[in-house]
Structure formats: structure tokens, C-alpha cells
Design an enzyme around this catalytic site. Structure first.
Site, PDB file in Angstrom:
ATOM      1  N   LYS A 182      39.990 -21.729   0.852  1.00 28.30           N
ATOM      2  CA  LYS A 182      40.174 -22.820  -0.380  1.00 28.30           C
ATOM      3  C   LYS A 182      40.866 -23.928   0.311  1.00 28.30           C
ATOM      4  O   LYS A 182      41.625 -23.924   1.073  1.00 28.30           O
ATOM      5  CB  LYS A 182      41.341 -22.175  -1.486  1.00 28.30           C
ATOM      6  CG  LYS A 182      40.857 -21.211  -2.453  1.00 28.30           C
ATOM      7  CD  LYS A 182      41.696 -21.076  -3.571  1.00 28.30           C
ATOM      8  CE  LYS A 182      41.224 -20.102  -4.431  1.00 28.30           C
ATOM      9  NZ  LYS A 182      39.986 -20.295  -5.252  1.00 28.30           N
ATOM     10  N   ARG A 211      35.780 -10.718  -9.088  1.00 29.31           N
ATOM     11  CA  ARG A 211      34.754  -9.627  -9.835  1.00 29.31           C
ATOM     12  C   ARG A 211      34.576  -8.493  -9.174  1.00 29.31           C
ATOM     13  O   ARG A 211      34.325  -7.463  -9.604  1.00 29.31           O
ATOM     14  CB  ARG A 211      33.366 -10.610  -9.986  1.00 29.31           C
ATOM     15  CG  ARG A 211      32.970 -11.203  -8.533  1.00 29.31           C
ATOM     16  CD  ARG A 211      31.856 -12.095  -8.701  1.00 29.31           C
ATOM     17  NE  ARG A 211      32.679 -13.451  -8.937  1.00 29.31           N
ATOM     18  CZ  ARG A 211      32.014 -14.526  -9.195  1.00 29.31           C
ATOM     19  NH1 ARG A 211      30.757 -14.723  -9.366  1.00 29.31           N
ATOM     20  NH2 ARG A 211      32.850 -15.681  -9.587  1.00 29.31           N
TER      21      ARG A 211
HETATM   22  N1  BES Z   1      41.155 -17.500  -8.263  1.00 29.13           N
HETATM   23  C1  BES Z   1      40.058 -18.160  -8.603  1.00 29.13           C
HETATM   24  C2  BES Z   1      39.648 -18.888  -9.815  1.00 29.13           C
HETATM   25  C3  BES Z   1      40.676 -19.987 -10.231  1.00 29.13           C
HETATM   26  C4  BES Z   1      40.590 -21.239  -9.924  1.00 29.13           C
HETATM   27  C5  BES Z   1      41.776 -19.737 -10.976  1.00 29.13           C
HETATM   28  C6  BES Z   1      41.412 -22.068 -10.396  1.00 29.13           C
HETATM   29  C7  BES Z   1      42.768 -20.577 -11.382  1.00 29.13           C
HETATM   30  C8  BES Z   1      42.291 -21.844 -11.008  1.00 29.13           C
HETATM   31  C9  BES Z   1      38.646 -17.278  -8.311  1.00 29.13           C
HETATM   32  O1  BES Z   1      38.876 -16.354  -7.232  1.00 29.13           O
HETATM   33  C10 BES Z   1      37.701 -18.384  -7.276  1.00 29.13           C
HETATM   34  O2  BES Z   1      38.215 -18.665  -6.438  1.00 29.13           O
HETATM   35  N2  BES Z   1      36.657 -18.694  -7.931  1.00 29.13           N
HETATM   36  C11 BES Z   1      35.931 -19.419  -7.497  1.00 29.13           C
HETATM   37  C12 BES Z   1      34.313 -18.821  -7.409  1.00 29.13           C
HETATM   38  C13 BES Z   1      33.441 -19.387  -6.567  1.00 29.13           C
HETATM   39  C14 BES Z   1      33.771 -19.640  -5.265  1.00 29.13           C
HETATM   40  C15 BES Z   1      32.175 -18.637  -6.831  1.00 29.13           C
HETATM   41  C16 BES Z   1      35.750 -20.837  -8.348  1.00 29.13           C
HETATM   42  O3  BES Z   1      35.656 -20.724  -9.399  1.00 29.13           O
HETATM   43  O4  BES Z   1      35.900 -21.825  -7.692  1.00 29.13           O
HETATM   44 ZN    ZN Z   2      38.864 -16.608  -5.243  1.00 29.00          ZN
END
Ligand code: BES
Ligand code: ZN
Ligand code: ZN
Length: 481
Positions: free
Chosen positions: A261, A335
Site C-alpha cells: 500500500k 477474502r
Molecule cells: N483492508 C483493505 C480495504 C480497505 C481500504 C479498508 C480502505 C479500509 C479502508 C483491503 O484488504 C484491501 O486492501 N483492498 C483492496 C483490494 C484491491 C487491492 C483488490 C482495495 O480495495 O483497495
Molecule cells: Zn489489503
């Protein structure tokens, strides 16, 4: 803060009087407020110093009053429950600032005492690691009302507010203080002593390996802390009654893994265990109120980290249900955690219904914002039940699509399924399509709380940070006939 009901005004440090907008009627307060106070309110309202608008607060001074500090708080024209909760939250913060230990809230008829107690308790919440010596909290709140209500009638509500604040604490704790082992300790505290009959099973990496939970184990591979799955078993109903399963994503920190991230996206990722904290909060309430229902809770606790051992984009792993899954994005880790937890609870407990809670996708925030939980289902009737409960609990939910497009998009050439594809733009629905694959025909609801679990701005009912969302809705559902 201890909350009770009173029908007579007694000595207090602060008195808060709830006043409707432009409609102060002395007779509604006569039973419990002295005329010096009601006279002064009439004067202030005539002078338009105070109109009773939503969240308006005015301190008044009455020489012979029994209380040292008197605040008027407005709650608008209707007796709307959310407005009353917010007014209570706003008022308790004033009382807190004025360093009042004992607080009395006087409410006219029709103003809901439950909402006042919930709003005040939530508004009083603070989170701080470090020097708390300068913090001040009222210890006692008495709700002054003419309604025939007793302190014990408030218990389901006050314990709900407590449960939500418990959830908030778990989420607000930074990752270095709230690792899978720390969450486990909190879960044990819920299950112990007074709080029977909640039983807790703690499964460590060793047991998860035996169970072949390849999804959650792959996510935790790069972390030095022990990956765990916790299972609450609560049988408050008859043997023949149906069982409800609650499942939570507990990623105690989500760096994204090798699909790393960016700095700003990582900052708050201690909150990625919000789904598990929701389930623990609900069990906190269950332990106190012992509803006559059978409920299983499963949370997958893990950290998504980077190391030489971490899972990588391109890896093909085997999930507990036997399917292989190709990893195209290590940041789509939630997931995988839920896949194993859902399969586990379905095969081990055969529940009649399943609800999962997860801070699953950034996409849900881009679709419906930060104040609405995205919900998905394979059974419309069941969703209606939860959404009705959510309405009563004043929490916003919105159903998002889960159709063939999103079931198909998880298919892969090289493995049975894939955890992410750039071809699908609706990320929250794609994730729901992935999860549905693990519940089969069991009626199921997926709640994507990525936007609603954590707010970077405060409000009348909380400082910035965790909200405790969805605990109320589920508790409401457990109480519905
Ligand atoms: N934990 C994150 C989702 C999230 C994003 C929660 C912002 C709270 C605030 C999740 O694990 C994630 O990283 N999701 C990604 C998925 C993508 C890379 C397929 C997302 O939604 O950006
Ligand atoms: Zn994630
Ligand atoms: Zn995540």
C-alpha cells in the site's frame, strides 16, 4: 459511566435540560424541575438566546438551583431518535468539559431515554494511549423523566453502548498493542467468569495447518506473530433452534503485502481487524444479556506483512475447501481469511444463516461513501431482516449487486479461482462474488464496513477513529421477535 433513571431532581454537578426547538412548554418539566429553572428557560427562549435547534447548547445561571451548572441542549422539532442521541452526545461533552462528575439529564415526555443513554455513553467515549491524567469523564448519569421506566429497562441499551465502545477500543489500539494474541486475550475476557455461557475455542497456527486453512495461513506467512482463528460458541436457545454464525475479518495490520500500500493508504490499517472487533463487540453484548438464541462467532486474526517468507503475487495456494487460488494481489487478503473462516463455520456448525463483517474494499467507499455499510446477499429475505434491524438501530446500509458477472470473475485458467482481477471495476462486488463461493446455499450476508468502521473525523457521538458500526444492528436483530 453508570447510567440510571430518576423521577426527582437531586443534588448534581451538572444538569442538562433537553429542549425542543421553539416549543418549550413549562408543564412538561414541572414534575421534576423547580420554577426558577423553567422561568429562566422561558426568558432565554423569549430573548432568543437559545432556540432549541439541533445540538445548540446554552449554559444558564439560576441562583437557587440545586445544581451548580445548568446546560440547555436543543434537539430540533421532532423527537427523532438520531437527533436525540446526538444532542445527548453533544451535551455530555459539555458536562465533561465543565468537569462535572455527576450529571443529570432532564428530558420531557416522548424523548427516548434509551437514545439519551446511548448517545451520552457514546459521546463520552475517548481513546488515548499514554498520559490520561488530564482526561476527565463523568462517572454518573441520571436520566430524569416522567415516563414509567426503570434503570433495569435500560440495560440492553447501556450494555450495547458499552459493547460498541469495546469494539472501538480494539480498533483504535495501534497494531503494536493489538496483535492477534492481544485480540485473543480480549476474547478470553469476554468468555470468562461472569460472562458464561459463552465458550471460546482458540485455534493456533498448528491447528489451522491441520485443518488445511491455506488462505489465512498464506496471508500470515510473512508475519512473526501467530495467526489465530477464534470460535465463540453460545447456545442460549433450544437445541432445535437454528444457529446464526457471525464471521469477522481480523487483519490486525494490512500493509498490502508485496502489493504494498502507498504511505497514505497504509496509515490507518490497524483498523483492518474491524470485522473481528465487531464480532467481539456483539459477543460482549451477548455475554451480558444472554439472548435466547444460538450464535457462533468466528474471527480470523492475522497480519499482512512483508518478509522473505511472505506470500507473493503469482503464488497458487490451496484453501480449506480444497480449491486452489492464484494470488494476483496480496492486498486482496481479507477474502482469503474469510474464505477459510466461512468454509470452517459452514462445515463444522452447519448454521442456518451466516453474516460476515469485513473492512474488505476501498471500492465500497468510492461507491457509497463513509456513512453507509455495503451489504450483499444470496437471500433477499434474510437481508431484509438485517436491514430492518439496521433501520431501528439508525445505521445506514445499502445493498450492492452480486450477480453472475461477479460470480464468474473469480474463475481462473491456471488455478480454480483467482483472488483479484483488474478486468472488473466494481471491486466491492468482485470481493462479494469471491466470498459467496464459500457459503454455498446457506443464507448469507456480507457487510463491507471499510468506509463505516473508522472515521478520520469526529462527530457528536465519537472522537475521530473507530465507530463501532453494525454492533447495534445485529443486537437489534437478536432482540427482534
Ligand atoms: N483492508 C483493505 C480495504 C480497505 C481500504 C479498508 C480502505 C479500509 C479502508 C483491503 O484488504 C484491501 O486492501 N483492498 C483492496 C483490494 C484491491 C487491492 C483488490 C482495495 O480495495 O483497495
Ligand atoms: Zn489489503
Ligand atoms: Zn485488508
Amino acid at each position: 459511566m453508570k447510567i440510571s433513571v430518576a423521577h426527582k431532581l437531586t443534588k448534581t454537578d451538572a444538569l442538562i435540560v433537553f429542549v425542543p426547538e421553539k416549543k418549550f412548554t413549562v408543564k412538561n418539566y414541572k414534575a421534576f424541575l423547580p420554577t426558577e429553572i423553567t422561568d429562566e428557560i422561558v426568558t432565554r427562549m423569549k430573548a432568543e438566546d437559545f432556540k432549541g435547534e439541533k445540538n445548540e447548547v446554552l449554559q444558564i445561571f439560576v441562583s437557587s438551583a440545586s445544581s451548580e451548572k445548568i446546560f440547555l441542549v436543543g434537539y430540533g422539532k421532532d423527537d427523532a431518535h438520531t437527533d436525540i442521541m446526538k444532542a445527548a452526545g453533544t451535551a455530555i461533552r459539555k458536562a465533561k468539559k465543565s468537569k462535572a462528575k455527576k450529571v443529570v439529564v432532564a428530558i420531557p415526555e416522548k424523548v427516548c431515554a434509551h437514545c439519551v443513554s446511548k448517545g451520552a455513553y457514546l459521546g463520552n467515549y475517548e481513546f488515548k494511549v499514554g498520559d490520561t491524567s488530564k482526561q476527565f469523564s463523568p462517572t454518573e448519569l441520571r436520566i430524569l423523566t416522567v415516563e414509567k421506566i426503570a434503570t433495569k429497562d435500560l440495560k440492553p441499551t447501556t450494555t450495547l453502548a458499552e459493547a460498541m465502545c469495546f469494539t472501538r477500543d480494539l480498533i483504535n489500539m495501534p497494531r503494536n498493542l493489538m496483535k492477534p494474541d492481544d485480540v485473543t486475550k480480549q476474547a478470553k475476557a469476554i468468555a470468562k467468569g461472569l460472562l458464561n455461557p459463552v465458550k471460546l475455542k482458540v485455534m493456533t497456527k498448528k491447528q489451522l495447518t491441520k485443518l488445511k486453512m491455506g488462505g489465512i495461513l498464506a496471508v500470515g506467512q510473512g508475519s512473526t506473530t501467530d495467526t489465530k482463528v477464534l470460535v465463540f460458541e453460545y447456545y442460549g436457545g433450544k437445541k432445535t433452534d437454528e444457529t446464526l454464525a457471525l464471521v469477522g475479518k481480523g487483519v490486525c495490520y494490512d500493509t498490502g503485502g508485496y502489493s504494498l500500500k502507498p504511505t497514505s493508504g497504509m496509515l490507518d490499517m490497524k483498523m483492518d481487524m474491524g470485522g473481528s472487533a465487531t464480532v467481539l463487540g456483539i459477543f460482549h453484548w451477548i455475554a451480558q444479556n444472554k439472548p435466547k438464541k444460538n450464535i457462533i462467532g468466528v474471527v480470523g486474526l492475522v497480519e499482512n506483512m512483508i518478509s522473505a517468507d511472505a506470500y507473493l503475487p503469482g503464488d497458487i495456494i490451496t484453501l480449506m475447501n480444497g480449491q486452489t487460488c492464484r494470488i494476483t494481489n496480496t492486498d486482496a487478503e481479507g477474502r482469503l481469511v474469510l474464505a477459510d473462516c466461512l468454509h470452517y463455520v459452514k462445515t463444522k456448525y452447519n448454521p442456518a444463516k451466516i453474516i460476515d463483517f469485513a473492512t474488505l474494499t476501498g471500492a465500497v467507499i468510492r461507491s457509497i461513501g463513509e456513512n453507509t455499510t455495503g451489504v450483499f446477499t444470496n437471500e433477499a429475505k434474510f437481508l431484509e431482516e438485517l436491514q430492518n434491524a439496521a433501520k431501528t438501530a439508525h445505521e445506514d446500509t445499502w445493498q450492492l449487486p452480486l450477480n453472475q458477472e461477479f460470480r464468474d470473475c473469480i474463475k481462473d485458467q491456471e488455478a480454480d479461482i483467482v483472488n483479484w482481477t483488474g478486468k472488473v471495476k466494481a471491486g466491492a462486488s468482485m470481493a462479494a462474488g469471491f466470498l459467496e463461493n464459500f457459503v454455498g446455499d446457506t443464507p448469507w450476508i456480507h457487510c463491507d464496513i471499510a468506509g463505516t468502521a473508522y472515521h478520520d473525523k469526529g462527530s457528536a457521538l465519537q472522537p475521530m477513529g473507530a465507530t463501532g458500526v453494525m454492533v447495534s444492528s445485529v443486537v437489534e436483530m437478536l432482540q427482534a421477535k
